[in-house]
Each structure stands twice: as structure tokens, then as C-alpha cells.
Enzyme design. Structure first.
Site, PDB file in Angstrom:
ATOM      1  CG  HIS A  11      41.678  37.775  42.812  1.00 11.83           C
ATOM      2  ND1 HIS A  11      40.618  38.197  42.198  1.00 11.83           N
ATOM      3  CD2 HIS A  11      41.711  36.409  42.094  1.00 11.83           C
ATOM      4  CE1 HIS A  11      39.798  37.570  41.223  1.00 11.83           C
ATOM      5  NE2 HIS A  11      40.582  36.504  41.102  1.00 11.83           N
ATOM      6  CG  HIS A  35      38.495  31.774  42.194  1.00 12.64           C
ATOM      7  ND1 HIS A  35      38.629  32.674  43.187  1.00 12.64           N
ATOM      8  CD2 HIS A  35      38.895  32.297  40.836  1.00 12.64           C
ATOM      9  CE1 HIS A  35      39.108  33.799  42.538  1.00 12.64           C
ATOM     10  NE2 HIS A  35      39.421  33.589  41.451  1.00 12.64           N
ATOM     11  CD  GLU A  39      43.567  28.785  34.961  1.00 12.00           C
ATOM     12  OE1 GLU A  39      42.551  29.382  35.556  1.00 12.00           O
ATOM     13  OE2 GLU A  39      43.507  28.706  33.690  1.00 12.00           O
ATOM     14  CG  ASP A  40      46.662  31.015  38.786  1.00 10.53           C
ATOM     15  OD1 ASP A  40      46.823  30.611  37.739  1.00 10.53           O
ATOM     16  OD2 ASP A  40      45.757  31.859  39.226  1.00 10.53           O
ATOM     17  CG  ASP A 102      37.598  34.984  38.815  1.00  9.08           C
ATOM     18  OD1 ASP A 102      38.683  35.806  39.357  1.00  9.08           O
ATOM     19  OD2 ASP A 102      37.883  34.403  37.781  1.00  9.08           O
ATOM     20  CG  ASP A 222      15.205  58.312  31.326  1.00  8.91           C
ATOM     21  OD1 ASP A 222      16.030  58.561  30.692  1.00  8.91           O
ATOM     22  OD2 ASP A 222      14.726  57.015  31.214  1.00  8.91           O
TER      23      ASP A 222
HETATM   24 MN    MN Z   1      40.539  34.602  39.928  1.00  8.80          MN
END
Ligand code: MN
Length: 673
Positions: A11, A35, A39-40, A102, A222
Site C-alpha cells: 500500500h 504515511h 497511525e498504525d 492514499d 459524445d
Molecule cells: Mn494509507
């Protein structure tokens, strides 16, 4: 591991890849890889900062904070606020781009979630992130997100469209290629150098068109159009002329977004013509640069620069950013404001949550009190405290975007004058002022009534008689008040003296008093004896307001007779160099005489204190001729009175009484230097 069973690492790597496509700088790509760490995992922002530098750490922190926002509602007006909240929380535009990358990868891999979660995430993506991508002008992310959202929100529509487009694809491609050949030949004949491409509409925009115009798929003509990339802006218009000379334009379909760019800086000429075999075909004509902006948006403008070197073009980009978030305020110094990477577009607003999950927009610097008043005046008036994200904070706390605000109220509580110094919104200010005005009027009425009634008593009058008194109209007119209640309020405020007011109703006594005061300077009745001198004009000085019992001294003024000061009057120092004009005097109290004395009382700032102190004064047989209350910043109040005092003993008694009132910190006689 991800839900797909792949290692989680795939990811962040895919997110970083998307960021390379957006041509972001290395801190952004590093932040893309990292990123989800804050948090994780157990890694802190501080550790990221230590390992990768403060820029990467700030970007990761920004993305993490956006991730914490909980989107509770699907309403459109809320969606706009959420978008603003995200923008306001990401002080750096790169944070939003990382978040978009993300979300794009999460949407690409959404098939591994439960249907409920798929719908939820897809709706949020459509409401918030696809729109943000559009506002930032990143056409390809917007289109891909929209198609992925359609797939999960309306799988029936999505797969049906897929089938239909697929079926028509060969036939359509053949047709478009035929048109492209004719255009290419014609442009070459006219000496234009241009790249001519076929392009197909993305599913979501086909779906939108069917919805908006209420037409079936077969009538969406179109599905594919033609894009011509010209080598100059000027030639875009020339090429348009060639197209219009080949086929007739459909009236109302020509759009000049080059002359008038869209708010996301999109530039292009659009025209629809009746093409080969009567079919409608849309042409988009633009330069290479315009095409890049249409696809990449803000990312197309990405450049690295030293701070402070913002050229016209960057200015335009930021103007665009400002516009796209509906920047409403006129920024005076845009150069200073637009510190290159820092897009502090919402420098002066914050977005906070109500307990129900709604968003409120408030000016930056707003406090929980502002928030409370934005909900309801009563909540503001009764506000006693506030919890931010579950924690109690002081009322002067400054709200930050993303805060969940809860207000604690107490019906017995009242707004505080000091609040005016900390609130930011006009609404809160005017509500507090309004309340103070009502409350002040109430207190003034109480005080005024007290003073007025005492004065009436001295004149053997009472309020009931006044209502029918022949001089009522005259009195009201003179003080410019509509009724007796307002006259009492004016007395309480100190605008009108009770003496003056009662004099109108009962003037006889006034004459008597005037006679007394006329006589006063001429004889011993004034209460002062002067050794060896008789028949001299005497006045009591206004600076120290002597009362019988004070040690006093006379000062011979030029033309105004003898002025009586207390021996400790602050002005005596200045008078001292004129010793020969000093004269010894002493009290001769044959007659009780009221002397005005200023008394200043320091109290806690609590409602009702002015009334309590006033009544302490009047119960010690002293008349209040003026009262005034001032609140101070330190939660204290100063009450200033002018009280008619008979002598020093009387003054002592009054001050003692005042000091017995609960909440009074200090009471003193005022002498002016
Ligand atoms: Mn993520």
C-alpha cells in the site's frame, strides 16, 4: 497484511508511486511511504522527524490528522465543510495530495472489503475526495475516483455501461479514426502543426449526463470525442476556424475556456459539430501546457524554489487555490501570505464539530463561548465550561480545526463582561453586550430606586404621588425620559441626580437649600471658624472634600475666597510654596451639613454587589448622589460612589458598613491630587 492478503507494504509503495506520477518532491514521496506509520505502528512523529527530517514528519502528521476526521454525514452542505476542514487542516498542499494518493489506492483495492464498508468509503470518496481532486484540477484522479465510486455505489449501472461502451467501442473507434484523418489532412493544408487524438468519456461522466439530461445511454452521443493539442494559444483559435469550416457547429455548444478559464484554471476551447453522417462530435482544442494543467492540476505547477521567489505564475496558482476554496477575504499582502509551500488558505477560519457531528465554521481565535453563541443565545449566556475532544478546557481556549466541542451550561449562570475581551465573533459580542445592557439596566433601576426613594422621603413625597403629580410631565421632559421607571434608571446610571429630579416636584425645599448654600460662605454656619477673620468667602475644595473631623487648613485663593482643604490633601504639596496664603481654620459644627465624599470600593465582580454596597451605604444614613460600577480584567470590579457625609465619624461608619458586605475587598475615601 492487507485485507487482500498482500503484505501491507504494497500500500505505501503504491501510494508513493502515485506521488511520483504527480511529480511531487522527495519529502512528499518519503511521506507517502511513511504515511500510515504514525497511525498504525508505534513510531512517533518525533522519531520520523529524527530519521527523515522535520518536513517529512510534518507531512506524515498532516495526513494522519486528516485520517482522524470522522465523516458522519452525507449531506451536501456538510460535505463542503468537510472539504474545507481538510484544506484548513493541511497547512501544506502536499498533505492533500498524499491523502488523495492514499485514497486512490484504497479505492483501487476496495474489492477486499465488505459491501457495507465499500459503499461507505465510496460515498465519502465521491463527496469529499473526488471533489477535492477536481478543485485541485487533477482531472485524471478525479475521473478515476469517480469511476471507482460508481462501481461500488451503483454496480448495476457501472457494469451495464461497461458492456454497452464495449459493444460500441469498435464501431466508435472506426468512426473517430475516420474523423481524425480528415482533421489531420485539413490542418496540414492550412499549415497548422497539431496533435489530434481520440478520447473517451469516463463512465461516471456518462452516467451523470444520462441522469442530468434524463436520456438513455444510446442518446449520449459524445462517448468519445476528439482532442487537438495545438502549439500555441493563438493557433487554438485558428484550428477552431478550420473545424467550423469543415462541419457546422451546434449552436450554444461553443465554450471559450481559454479566454475565460474555469475556477480550477482549466483552459480549453470546446465545440460540438454536426460531423460525418450527421453525428455530433465534441472537439477540445488546447495547448500542451493547458492539457497538462487539465490532467495534473496543481501538480503541473509544481516547482522548487527558494523561499520568497514567487513569480506571477505561482501567484496565479495560489490565487486559483484561494478561489477554489472560496476564499472570501481580501488578503492585503498576498506575497507574505503565500509562503510558497504553506497554503494557509484558511488563515482566519477554523472548522469544529458539534456534539451531533455537524461542522461549524468560526473565525480563527474563536473560543468555546463563540461556539456556544453560534448554537443558541441561551447556550452562550449559560455557558460555564467546555470540553474539547472530551477534555475540559478554559473558556479562553482557542478552537482548532477538527476539535469536537461540547458546552457545559448552568441555567443560573450569566455572561461575564470579560468575555467581550476573548470572544471573536460579532454574534457573541452583540449577545453579551445585549445581556450586559439588560442587566445593567436592572441594577441601575435597583440603585436608582433606592436613591430616589430616599430623596423623596426627605421631601415628604412618595412614588405613588408622583404618578399624579402636576409636574410629572415637566420633569420627564426635562430629563428626556418617557416615564418614571426610566427616570429611576437614569438616576441609577448617574445621568440624573436624585436631588435635581425631586427638586422639580418639590421646589420649596430647594429654595431653602439654596439660601443655606448662599449663606454658607458668609458665617460660622458653614461649619468653619476662622481665627481673627470674619465675613470671608469659604468653599470646600473638590479635591479632598473635607468633612467635619478632618484636620483642615484654609488657602486664600485669588478672587474665590478661602478654600478649605484637609491637611493631608495631595494638593497641599503644591500649595506649600505659598505658605503666607495659608490660614488656620477649625471646624465649628453647630449644624449638621452634608458634605459630598467620593468613596471607591474594590469588589469581586459578582452580580448584585453594587446593589448590596448601595444598600449598606444608605442603611448607614448616608445619601448616595452618584454611583458607578466598572469591571476590571482581573475579575474584580470598582464601584465609585459620591456619598453625602456629615462628619468623619459618619464616614468611618459608612466605610465599615461597606467593608462588611460579602465580596468587598477594600473601601476607601478618594482624594484627588
Ligand atoms: Mn494509507
Amino acid at each position: 497484511m492487507r485485507h487482500s492478503g498482500e503484505p501491507y507494504l504494497t500500500h505505501p509503495i503504491e501510494v508513493a508511486k502515485i506521488l511520483t506520477i504527480l511529480k511531487l518532491d522527495s519529502p512528499s514521496i518519503a511521506a507517502g511511504l511513511l504515511h500510515d506509520t504514525a497511525e498504525d505502528s508505534k513510531i512517533s512523529i518525533e522519531e520520523i522527524s529524527k530519521e527523515f527530517g522535520p518536513t517529512v514528519a510534518q507531512l506524515v502528521d498532516g495526513v494522519t490528522n486528516i485520517g482522524k476526521i470522522v465523516f458522519k454525514t452525507k449531506e451536501e452542505r456538510q460535505a463542503e465543510n468537510f472539504r474545507k476542514m481538510i484544506l484548513s487542516m493541511s497547512k501544506d498542499i502536499r498533505v492533500i495530495l498524499i491523502k488523495l494518493a492514499d485514497r486512490l489506492h484504497n479505492m483501487r483495492t476496495l474489492q477486499h472489503h465488505t459491501p457495507e464498508k465499500q459503499q461507505w468509503i465510496a460515498q465519502e470518496t465521491l463527496d469529499i475526495y473526488a471533489t477535492l481532486a477536481n478543485r485541485l484540477g487533477i482531472g485524471w484522479i478525479k475521473a478515476e475516483l469517480e469511476d471507482l465510486c460508481l462501481r461500488y455505489l451503483r454496480p448495476d449501472v457501472y457494469f451495464d455501461l461497461g458492456d454497452r461502451v464495449e459493444k460500441k467501442k469498435d464501431e466508435r473507434e472506426k468512426y473517430i479514426n475516420e474523423v481524425i484523418e480528415i482533421v489531420k489532412r485539413s490542418l496540414a493544408e492550412h499549415g497548422f502543426k497539431a496533435d489530434v487524438q481520440g478520447r473517451s468519456k469516463h463512465f461516471y461522466s456518462i452516467y451523470q449526463k444520462m441522469q442530468k439530461q434524463g436520456i438513455p445511454f444510446d442518446e449520449v452521443y459524445d462517448l468519445a470525442g476528439i482532442r487537438i493539442i495545438a502549439d500555441s494559444k493563438f493557433n487554438c483559435y485558428g484550428i477552431l476556424g478550420v473545424i467550423h469550416s469543415l462541419w457546422s457547429p451546434v449552436p450554444g455548444k461553443f465554450k471559450d475556456y481559454i479566454g475565460v478559464p474555469k475556477s480550477n484554471l482549466y483552459q480549453s476551447l470546446h465545440t460540438t459539430v454536426i460531423c460525418l453522417r450527421g453525428e455530433r462530435v465534441e472537439f477540445q482544442i488546447r495547448t500542451e501546457e493547458m492539457n497538462k494543467i487539465a490532467e495534473e492540476g496543481i501538480a503541473a505547477h509544481w516547482k522548487y524554489k527558494e523561499k520568497g521567489q514567487i513569480d506571477e505564475r505561482d501567484r496565479m496558482v495560489f490565487d486559483w487555490l484561494r478561489q477554489l476554496v472560496e476564499w472570501q477575504q481580501d488578503t492585503k499582502d498576498s506575497m507574505e501570505f503565500l509562503d510558497f509551500f504553506k497554503v494557509d488558505m484558511f488563515a482566519d477560519v477554523v472548522y469544529v464539530f458539534t456534539p451531533k457531528g455537524d461542522i461549524r465554521e468560526l473565525p480563527k481565535g474563536s473560543t468555546p463561548i463563540d461556539f456556544a453563541y453560534s448554537i443558541h443565545s441561551d447556550i452562550g449566556n449559560q455557558c460555564v465550561g467546555s470540553k474539547i475532544n472530551g477534555k475540559i478546557v478554559p473558556l479562553r481556549y482557542q478552537l482548532r480545526s477538527g476539535d469536537a466541542v461540547a458546552i457545559m451550561t448552568d441555567p443560573k449562570h450569566m455572561p461575564h463582561r470579560d468575555w467581550l475581551k476573548i470572544v471573536k465573533t460579532q454574534r457573541a459580542k452583540s449577545r453579551i453586550k445585549q445581556w450586559i445592557k439588560v442587566e445593567e439596566r436592572r441594577r441601575s433601576f435597583e440603585i436608582g430606586k433606592n436613591i430616589f426613594e430616599r430623596e423623596l422621603k426627605r421631601h415628604n413625597l412618595n412614588q405613588n404621588e408622583l404618578q399624579r403629580h402636576p409636574k410629572l410631565a415637566e420633569a420627564l421632559k426635562q430629563f428626556n425620559v418617557p416615564n418614571i421607571d426610566e427616570l429611576i434608571v437614569a438616576i441609577g446610571y448617574g445621568k440624573v441626580s436624585a436631588h435635581q429630579a425631586v427638586n422639580i416636584f418639590s421646589p420649596e425645599k430647594v429654595v431653602q437649600e439654596k439660601e443655606v448654600s448662599k449663606k454658607r460662605p458668609k458665617s460660622a454656619k458653614v461649619g468653619v471658624k476662622i481665627k481673627g477673620i470674619d465675613d470671608i468667602l469659604v468653599q470646600f475644595s473638590k479635591c479632598c472634600n473635607p468633612v467635619p473631623g478632618d484636620r483642615i487648613i484654609g488657602f486664600i485663593t485669588r478672587g474665590r475666597g478661602l478654600s478649605i482643604h484637609t491637611k493631608d490633601c495631595p494638593n497641599m504639596d503644591q500649595l506649600d510654596y505659598n505658605r503666607d496664603r495659608m490660614i488656620d481654620v477649625e471646624w465649628d459644627v453647630t449644624e449638621k451639613q452634608a458634605h459630598p465624599v467620593e468613596i471607591s470600593v474594590l469588589t469581586l465582580d459578582k452580580p448584585g454587589l453594587l446593589a448590596n454596597v448601595s444598600s449598606a451605604i444608605t442603611t448607614s444614613d448616608a445619601n448616595i448622589s452618584h454611583a458607578e460600577a466598572t469591571t476590571r480584567e482581573d475579575k474584580k470590579a470598582v464601584l465609585d460612589f459620591v456619598v453625602d457625609i456629615n462628619d468623619l465619624e459618619h464616614l468611618k461608619k459608612v466605610i465599615e458598613k461597606i467593608q462588611q458586605v460579602e465580596g468587598v475587598l477594600n473601601a476607601r475615601r478618594v482624594r484627588r491630587g
